[in-house]
Write an enzyme that holds these catalytic residues in place. Sequence first.
Site, PDB file in Angstrom:
ATOM      1  N   HIS A  13       0.846  -1.196   0.000  1.00 51.31           N
ATOM      2  CA  HIS A  13       0.000   0.000   0.000  1.00 51.31           C
ATOM      3  C   HIS A  13       0.885   1.253   0.000  1.00 51.31           C
ATOM      4  CE1 HIS A  13      -3.540  -2.550   1.595  1.00 51.31           C
ATOM      5  NE2 HIS A  13      -3.580  -2.409   0.280  1.00 51.31           N
ATOM      6  N   LYS A  17       5.140   1.663   0.555  1.00 54.67           N
ATOM      7  CA  LYS A  17       5.943   1.439  -0.664  1.00 54.67           C
ATOM      8  C   LYS A  17       7.440   1.655  -0.401  1.00 54.67           C
ATOM      9  CE  LYS A  17       2.550   1.584  -4.295  1.00 54.67           C
ATOM     10  NZ  LYS A  17       1.268   1.519  -3.591  1.00 54.67           N
ATOM     11  N   THR A  39       1.682  -5.825  -8.038  1.00 54.02           N
ATOM     12  CA  THR A  39       0.628  -4.888  -8.435  1.00 54.02           C
ATOM     13  C   THR A  39       1.307  -3.669  -9.074  1.00 54.02           C
ATOM     14  OG1 THR A  39       0.629  -4.119  -6.132  1.00 54.02           O
ATOM     15  CG2 THR A  39      -1.147  -5.611  -6.796  1.00 54.02           C
ATOM     16  N   GLY A  40       0.562  -2.978  -9.936  1.00 56.50           N
ATOM     17  CA  GLY A  40       1.157  -1.991 -10.831  1.00 56.50           C
ATOM     18  C   GLY A  40       2.067  -0.953 -10.216  1.00 56.50           C
ATOM     19  N   THR A  41       1.558  -0.229  -9.236  1.00 61.42           N
ATOM     20  CA  THR A  41       2.362   0.875  -8.714  1.00 61.42           C
ATOM     21  C   THR A  41       3.518   0.358  -7.878  1.00 61.42           C
ATOM     22  OG1 THR A  41       0.232   1.998  -8.589  1.00 61.42           O
ATOM     23  CG2 THR A  41       2.121   3.179  -7.730  1.00 61.42           C
ATOM     24  N   THR A  42       3.256  -0.661  -7.085  1.00 65.04           N
ATOM     25  CA  THR A  42       4.331  -1.281  -6.307  1.00 65.04           C
ATOM     26  C   THR A  42       5.436  -1.744  -7.252  1.00 65.04           C
ATOM     27  OG1 THR A  42       2.753  -2.053  -4.644  1.00 65.04           O
ATOM     28  CG2 THR A  42       4.881  -3.177  -4.710  1.00 65.04           C
ATOM     29  N   SER A  58      -2.909  -2.124 -11.236  1.00 60.44           N
ATOM     30  CA  SER A  58      -2.802  -1.495  -9.929  1.00 60.44           C
ATOM     31  C   SER A  58      -3.813  -2.144  -8.974  1.00 60.44           C
ATOM     32  CB  SER A  58      -3.085   0.001 -10.066  1.00 60.44           C
ATOM     33  OG  SER A  58      -2.941   0.619  -8.810  1.00 60.44           O
ATOM     34  N   ASP A  64      -4.757  -6.926  -7.009  1.00 62.94           N
ATOM     35  CA  ASP A  64      -4.780  -7.928  -5.923  1.00 62.94           C
ATOM     36  C   ASP A  64      -5.553  -9.154  -6.397  1.00 62.94           C
ATOM     37  OD1 ASP A  64      -4.364  -6.154  -3.000  1.00 62.94           O
ATOM     38  OD2 ASP A  64      -4.835  -5.130  -4.858  1.00 62.94           O
ATOM     39  N   ASP A  84      -1.011  -1.212   4.723  1.00 59.65           N
ATOM     40  CA  ASP A  84      -0.891  -0.040   5.588  1.00 59.65           C
ATOM     41  C   ASP A  84      -1.959  -0.160   6.658  1.00 59.65           C
ATOM     42  OD1 ASP A  84      -0.775   2.329   6.858  1.00 59.65           O
ATOM     43  OD2 ASP A  84      -0.900   3.585   5.064  1.00 59.65           O
ATOM     44  N   HIS A  91     -10.784  -0.783  -2.234  1.00 64.27           N
ATOM     45  CA  HIS A  91     -10.775  -2.180  -2.698  1.00 64.27           C
ATOM     46  C   HIS A  91     -10.511  -3.154  -1.545  1.00 64.27           C
ATOM     47  CE1 HIS A  91      -6.617  -0.904  -2.673  1.00 64.27           C
ATOM     48  NE2 HIS A  91      -6.190  -2.111  -2.966  1.00 64.27           N
ATOM     49  N   ASP A  94     -11.039  -6.831  -2.133  1.00 68.17           N
ATOM     50  CA  ASP A  94      -9.985  -7.525  -2.891  1.00 68.17           C
ATOM     51  C   ASP A  94      -8.808  -7.887  -1.986  1.00 68.17           C
ATOM     52  OD1 ASP A  94     -11.701  -6.231  -4.679  1.00 68.17           O
ATOM     53  OD2 ASP A  94     -10.156  -6.040  -6.220  1.00 68.17           O
ATOM     54  N   ARG A 100      -7.579 -14.339   1.934  1.00 66.99           N
ATOM     55  CA  ARG A 100      -8.397 -15.553   2.048  1.00 66.99           C
ATOM     56  C   ARG A 100      -7.883 -16.642   1.112  1.00 66.99           C
ATOM     57  NH1 ARG A 100     -12.393 -17.758  -0.826  1.00 66.99           N
ATOM     58  NH2 ARG A 100     -13.566 -19.316   0.312  1.00 66.99           N
TER      59      ARG A 100
HETATM   60  O1  LIG Z   1      -3.511  -1.460  -3.513  1.00 65.07           O
HETATM   61  C1  LIG Z   1      -2.628  -2.280  -3.472  1.00 65.07           C
HETATM   62  C2  LIG Z   1      -2.801  -3.526  -2.730  1.00 65.07           C
HETATM   63  O2  LIG Z   1      -4.047  -3.683  -2.153  1.00 65.07           O
HETATM   64  C3  LIG Z   1      -1.354  -2.051  -4.174  1.00 65.07           C
HETATM   65  O3  LIG Z   1      -1.584  -1.592  -5.477  1.00 65.07           O
HETATM   66  P1  LIG Z   1      -0.495  -0.729  -6.206  1.00 65.07           P
HETATM   67  O4  LIG Z   1       0.794  -1.454  -6.130  1.00 65.07           O
HETATM   68  O5  LIG Z   1      -0.947  -0.587  -7.621  1.00 65.07           O
HETATM   69  O6  LIG Z   1      -0.446   0.597  -5.477  1.00 65.07           O
END
Ligand SMILES: O=C(CO)COP(=O)(O)O
Length: 124
Positions: A13, A17, A39-42, A58, A64, A84, A91, A94, A100
């Site tokens: 989150h 990051k 995930t995209g931004t990570t 993302s 997720d 976080d 989301h 998700d 789970r």
């Molecule tokens: O929201 C996230 C995990 O729940 C992470 O997504 P991003 O890496 O795209 O920010």
Amino acid sequence: MDQAKKTIALVAHDGKKADMVAFVKDHIEDLRKANIIATGTTGSYVRQTGLEVELKLSGPMGGDAQIAALAAEGKVDGIIFFRDPLGKHAHEPDIQMLMRISDLYNVPLATNPATGSLIIQGLF
Ligand SMILES: O=C(CO)COP(=O)(O)O
């Protein structure tokens, strides 16, 4: 994706990051031996370390869920998911689903650097 290699998913989150990038730097030699998905931004942040990363969507846009689907298919060996604990997320369903699914299929999932290190030690 190299089938002979372990696959590790990285998710963080926004408030975590920087911790994820630091974690990747601390474990980069082991992580280079794996297929890394994120995930995209990570993943975009993690790429700045020089590690090769396959980017999924993302998190809020379904990333997720994509990682959960791969875990359900037996295609993920470990998930490092720095949530976080102070944040609120649109989301959230998700996020819960990813956790789970990891429990359902017994896929190791770490939610902080200490357990993340243990997963990496266990996989390599
Ligand atoms: O929201 C996230 C995990 O729940 C992470 O997504 P991003 O890496 O795209 O920010």
